[in-house]
Design an enzyme around this catalytic site. Structure first.
Site, PDB file in Angstrom:
ATOM      1  N   CYS A  35       2.708  20.775  -6.176  1.00  0.00           N
ATOM      2  CA  CYS A  35       4.116  20.524  -6.875  1.00  0.00           C
ATOM      3  C   CYS A  35       5.081  21.793  -7.248  1.00  0.00           C
ATOM      4  CB  CYS A  35       3.996  19.786  -7.947  1.00  0.00           C
ATOM      5  SG  CYS A  35       5.666  18.913  -8.504  1.00  0.00           S
ATOM      6  N   HIS A  73       1.123  -1.095   0.279  1.00  0.00           N
ATOM      7  CA  HIS A  73      -0.055   0.054   0.325  1.00  0.00           C
ATOM      8  C   HIS A  73       1.339   1.303   0.046  1.00  0.00           C
ATOM      9  CE1 HIS A  73      -3.556  -1.863   1.858  1.00  0.00           C
ATOM     10  NE2 HIS A  73      -3.428  -2.592   0.013  1.00  0.00           N
TER      11      HIS A  73
END
Length: 297
Positions: A187, A125
Site C-alpha cells: 500500500c 465475490h
C-alpha cells in the site's frame, strides 16, 4: 414448494422452463458458466481442466504464495479487462429493463453484467477492477496498481507472453511458472498488504453483501440459476432460501449442480442461448415494477 427431497424435472425444451417462470418476477443467480462465451473459462465446467485456486490463508500467510498470485494476476487481469458481455449477459439486462428480472446475484468478478447494462447487481465475490489494503482499508483501482507493478517489474508481462506460459482463469488470474523474481507492491499510503477485492476460498463474503442478495431473492417470485454448479455454499444458500420460501426454482447449467434437488426444473444447456430465448419468450409480469436504482457492490 420444491422440497429438499423432491426430484427435479429435467426439461427437454425451453417450454418447460417458460412454464415454470412465466408471470413471475425473477431473481437470477449466475456463475462462471455465464461468462464462458465471453472467453473466461469456468473452474468447474464439465470440460474444465483441474485447478487449485489459492486460499485466503495462503495469500496472507506466505509471501511466496502472495508473490506468485500477484504475478499471475498481473497478466490475467488484462485479459478480463478486454472481455465483453455475451448474449446471455445482454439478455438478462433486457429482462431487467422489462421488469421480468428484479436483479442479479453473481458469483463472477468480471463485471460483465454491469457492462451489458444490468442495473441491479450484487457482486457476491467482489470485483476484479479494485484492490484493497488489508491494513488501512484503502480501495484503489486495479489499473493504478498495474502501473506500479509495471514499474517494479519492467518487461515481465511481455516476457511471459513470449514463452506462452499463460492460462486465463475466472478470477482474473493466470497460471505462470516463473514468478520467483516478481516484485510485489505494498500500500502506497501505509505500507500494508494489498489484496484484490475478490473473495478467496476460505474467506467470508461481507455480511452486508449477503443481506442484499437475500433481499433480492425475497423480493422475487421465482429464482433462476444460470451457469453455476452451486459447488460452494456462498451461492447454494440462496437456492435453499428460495426453496424454504416456496419459490419456484429453475437451474440452467451444463452438468448437474448441488442445487438440482431444490429445483422445479433443471435444463442441461448453455446459458447464452437459453437466456436469449427466455428474453424473447417470457412475458412481462402484470405486477412488474420499473427497475430501481443500482444495488451494485
Amino acid at each position: 414448494m420444491a422440497s429438499s427431497d423432491a426430484r427435479p424435472m429435467s426439461a427437454t425444451s425451453l417450454a418447460d422452463v417458460v412454464e415454470v417462470l412465466a408471470g413471475h418476477r425473477l431473481a437470477v443467480l449466475t456463475g462462471a458458466g455465464v461468462s464462458t462465451d465471453s472467453g473466461i473459462p469456468d473452474y468447474r465446467g464439465p470440460d474444465s481442466p483441474p485447478r487449485t485456486p489459492m486460499t485466503f490463508q495462503q495469500f496472507v500467510g506466505d509471501a511466496a504464495f502472495r508473490r506468485h498470485y500477484w504475478a499471475r494476476n498481473h497478466v490475467g487481469w488484462r485479459h478480463v479487462h478486454r472481455t465483453v458481455p455475451n448474449a446471455g449477459h445482454r439478455a438478462l439486462a433486457a429482462l431487467e429493463q422489462r421488469g421480468v428480472v428484479t436483479g442479479v446475484i453473481t458469483q463472477n468478478v468480471d463485471l460483465l453484467h454491469e457492462a451489458a447494462g444490468s442495473r441491479t447487481v450484487v457482486d457476491l465475490h467482489g470485483r476484479y477492477d479494485r484492490v484493497l489494503c488489508l491494513q488501512c482499508g484503502r480501495v484503489m483501482p486495479r489499473s493504478e496498481l498495474a502501473e506500479r507493478l509495471d514499474a517494479l517489474n519492467p518487461g515481465f508481462v511481455e516476457q511471459v507472453q513470449q514463452v506462452g506460459d499463460v492460462e486465463i482463469a475466472p478470477d482474473a488470474d493466470a497460471v505462470i511458472e516463473q514468478t520467483a523474481h516478481f516484485v510485489v507492491a505494498d500500500c502506497a499510503v501505509c505500507g500494508g498488504m494489498l489484496k484484490p477485492d475478490i473473495v478467496y476460498f476460505g474467506e467470508t463474503v461481507p455480511r452486508e453483501r449477503v443481506e442484499r442478495a437475500f433481499a433480492l431473492v425475497d423480493a422475487a417470485d421465482a429464482l433462476l440459476v444460470a451457469g453455476s454448479s452451486l459447488s460452494v455454499q456462498s451461492g447454494l444458500r440462496f437456492v435453499r432460501h428460495a426453496a424454504q420460501r416456496g419459490l419456484p426454482i429453475v437451474v440452467v447449467n451444463r452438468g448437474a449442480t448441488r442445487g438440482d434437488r431444490y429445483a422445479a426444473v433443471t435444463l442441461d444447456a448453455g446459458t447464452s442461448e437459453t437466456l436469449s430465448d427466455l428474453a424473447q419468450t417470457l412475458p412481462t409480469p402484470p405486477h412488474a415494477a420499473a427497475p430501481h436504482g443500482p444495488l451494485t457492490t
